[in-house]
Design a protein around this motif. Structure first.
Motif, PDB file in Angstrom:
ATOM      1  N   GLY A 192       0.791  -1.219   0.000  1.00  0.00           N
ATOM      2  CA  GLY A 192       0.000   0.000   0.000  1.00  0.00           C
ATOM      3  C   GLY A 192       0.822   1.268   0.000  1.00  0.00           C
ATOM      4  N   LEU A 193       2.043   1.193  -0.523  1.00  0.00           N
ATOM      5  CA  LEU A 193       2.927   2.359  -0.541  1.00  0.00           C
ATOM      6  C   LEU A 193       2.618   3.264  -1.727  1.00  0.00           C
ATOM      7  N   THR A 194       3.073   4.501  -1.641  1.00  0.00           N
ATOM      8  CA  THR A 194       2.932   5.426  -2.758  1.00  0.00           C
ATOM      9  C   THR A 194       3.962   5.082  -3.830  1.00  0.00           C
ATOM     10  N   ALA A 195       3.778   5.662  -5.013  1.00  0.00           N
ATOM     11  CA  ALA A 195       4.734   5.439  -6.102  1.00  0.00           C
ATOM     12  C   ALA A 195       6.141   5.876  -5.689  1.00  0.00           C
ATOM     13  N   GLU A 196       6.245   6.987  -4.979  1.00  0.00           N
ATOM     14  CA  GLU A 196       7.554   7.471  -4.550  1.00  0.00           C
ATOM     15  C   GLU A 196       8.164   6.548  -3.493  1.00  0.00           C
ATOM     16  N   ARG A 241      -8.123   4.640  -0.156  1.00  0.00           N
ATOM     17  CA  ARG A 241      -7.451   4.126   1.039  1.00  0.00           C
ATOM     18  C   ARG A 241      -8.231   4.407   2.314  1.00  0.00           C
ATOM     19  N   GLU A 242      -9.078   5.403   2.283  1.00  0.00           N
ATOM     20  CA  GLU A 242      -9.894   5.734   3.445  1.00  0.00           C
ATOM     21  C   GLU A 242     -11.243   5.012   3.422  1.00  0.00           C
ATOM     22  N   GLY A 243     -11.435   4.148   2.433  1.00  0.00           N
ATOM     23  CA  GLY A 243     -12.682   3.410   2.339  1.00  0.00           C
ATOM     24  C   GLY A 243     -13.819   4.189   1.718  1.00  0.00           C
ATOM     25  N   LYS A 244     -13.503   5.305   1.060  1.00  0.00           N
ATOM     26  CA  LYS A 244     -14.524   6.109   0.410  1.00  0.00           C
ATOM     27  C   LYS A 244     -14.619   5.748  -1.078  1.00  0.00           C
ATOM     28  N   ASN A 377     -11.600  -2.691  -5.235  1.00  0.00           N
ATOM     29  CA  ASN A 377     -11.224  -2.562  -3.818  1.00  0.00           C
ATOM     30  C   ASN A 377     -12.393  -2.744  -2.863  1.00  0.00           C
ATOM     31  N   ASP A 378     -13.502  -3.302  -3.339  1.00  0.00           N
ATOM     32  CA  ASP A 378     -14.624  -3.559  -2.438  1.00  0.00           C
ATOM     33  C   ASP A 378     -14.693  -5.023  -2.021  1.00  0.00           C
ATOM     34  N   ASP A 379     -13.711  -5.812  -2.485  1.00  0.00           N
ATOM     35  CA  ASP A 379     -13.635  -7.249  -2.162  1.00  0.00           C
ATOM     36  C   ASP A 379     -14.882  -8.004  -2.603  1.00  0.00           C
ATOM     37  N   GLN A 380     -15.560  -7.514  -3.607  1.00  0.00           N
ATOM     38  CA  GLN A 380     -16.738  -8.193  -4.148  1.00  0.00           C
ATOM     39  C   GLN A 380     -16.419  -8.635  -5.575  1.00  0.00           C
TER      40      GLN A 380
END
Length: 437
Positions: A192-196, A241-244, A377-380
């Motif tokens: 879950g890291l950023t590109a940088e 990443r915040e689940g939104k 990313n909703d695991d569905q």
């Protein structure tokens, strides 16, 4: 209306699963493979192959014919194959990382440093995670060999991250591209890291049994910016990443990528190195090859370190072409040398199948996307409903065809007959029932 008709009617009404960015030249389809696939009457299977665009389906089937000297000759048949069509490779990228890590060890030429040497991984930045011990290994320490075992046996993600950290982002790209694998981009760890952040890797040291440092690798940084190219859109929406929920397709241009052709050719370069140009081979020792052959095909339940639970990680757990929901074993005499991956609704398998009882061998690779609601990313995802049943049916079609296909020369497969481990029945350690994969 039947349940099947309703289910696939719904599937056909979704947004073609991220079709923007999926427009390419005409995918390649060969007559023989098309005939084999369309002769199957299974309704789910037929639906998927007739809606290949929707499912981002690609299939490669390689016939192997031996000459009188047992030299293999390869002929590839394709269905809807396109090296420019994106799919998320997920854990399949662990295959080239295993090879590059072994190759780097060989190129170091440091006495006492090999794939079995104890490692300790430090951290240089807040997002990095150290690893000094490994309770799943026989000596309690990490090693390149142990990471590769975990990456191949059950597709362990931490093991991949450690191989990535050892090789380094810059070397991964340069070495694979230099070998002619141009449709490859491996620039992300599974953290879950950023590109940088992914441009940085951990400091690592190799130690002997007494704790003396044999080799110290400093933290690495890739100074070469990664060129993302145009956006690669997948899905209708995604969870951030915040689940939104974000109501537009997800851009995969800065994610890992690999073409199915390159992935299968890498597997061929490992199993049949003499059949590919020297440029495309990895610089491995005879022991490296044997090691890879063993753990590409060994079952988790045969392995003592790590001691995986054989009921959870059954024989066909990472063998999609033979993974049936009601039967978790390979046919007698069959071993599959392969690497799979699954994430974001994509499933992929690149395999070499050897049937020692019937003297049959072939290669098969496929990738498929199953995401009915179009949300990432909703695991569905429909892995169990559509994905693995499709892979099993495809695997059976090709396996049964190969069992009856006439060969001028029966292959001598003895170089792939491995003396596999036997599970120690007196070992009272608890089995491993869960991994991050």
């Amino acid at each position: 209306m039947s349940l099947f008709s309703y289910r696939f009617g719904v599937l056909m009404c979704i947004s073609l699963m991220g079709m923007p960015g999926y427009i390419h030249a005409q995918p390649r389809t060969d007559r023989l493979l098309r005939q084999l696939l369309f002769n199957n009457v299974d309704s789910l299977f037929h639906h998927v192959i007739t809606h290949a665009d929707t499912y981002r389906l690609q299939i490669l089937y390689v016939q192997i014919n031996r000459d009188a000297h047992n030299r293999p000759h390869f002929h590839t048949y394709a269905y809807h194959a396109d090296p420019d069509a994106y799919f998320y490779p997920a854990s399949t990228v662990k295959l080239p990382l295993a090879c590059l890590a072994l190759e780097k060890l060989n190129e170091l030429h440091i006495p006492g440093v090999d794939k079995y040497t104890r490692m300790q991984i430090d951290s240089a930045y807040p997002w990095q995670i150290p690893e000094w011990t490994d309770s799943t290994s026989e000596n309690g320490y990490p090693s390149i060999a142990h990471f590769i075992k975990k990456a191949l046996l059950v597709s362990d993600n931490d093991a991949y991250n450690r191989l990535y950290q050892f090789v380094g982002q810059q070397a991964i790209q340069e070495k694979l591209h230099a070998r002619g694998y141009r449709h490859v981009q491996i620039i992300r760890q599974f953290m879950g890291l950023t590109a940088e952040q992914n441009r940085y890797t951990n400091p690592i040291r190799f130690i002997d049994a007494d704790g003396h440092v044999l080799y110290r690798q400093p933290a690495l940084y890739n100074p070469v910016p990664v060129s993302s190219g145009p956006p690669i859109w997948v899905g209708n929406a995604y969870m951030d990443r915040e689940g939104k929920r974000v109501d537009h397709p997800m851009d995969f241009s800065m994610q890992n990528r690999i073409s199915l052709q390159d992935l299968l050719y890498m597997l061929r370069a490992i199993l049949f190195p003499q059949s590919v140009p020297e440029k495309a081979r990895f610089h491995l020792t005879a022991d490296d090859y044997h090691f890879l052959y063993q753990y590409l095909s060994q079952f988790p339940g045969e392995t003592n370190y790590p001691r995986y639970d054989a009921d959870v990680f059954y024989d066909t757990y990472v063998k999609f072409f033979f993974r049936d929901s009601s039967h978790h074993h390979l046919p007698p005499g069959v071993r599959v040398f392969n690497k799979v991956g699954w994430a974001y609704g994509f499933l992929t398998d690149a395999s070499y199948v050897a049937d020692f009882e019937h003297h049959v061998e072939y290669m098969l690779a496929a990738t498929l996307y199953v995401n009915r609601d179009g949300i990432l990313n909703d695991d569905q995802y429909e892995y169990e409903e559509i994905g693995t049943p499709f892979f099993y049916r495809l695997g059976q079609i090709i396996y049964q065809y190969e069992l009856h296909r006439k060969r001028k020369h029966a292959p001598d497969l003895s170089r792939f007959q491995i003396p596999y481990e036997q599970r120690d029945t007196t070992d009272t350690r608890p089995t491993i029932k869960q991994v991050d994969n």
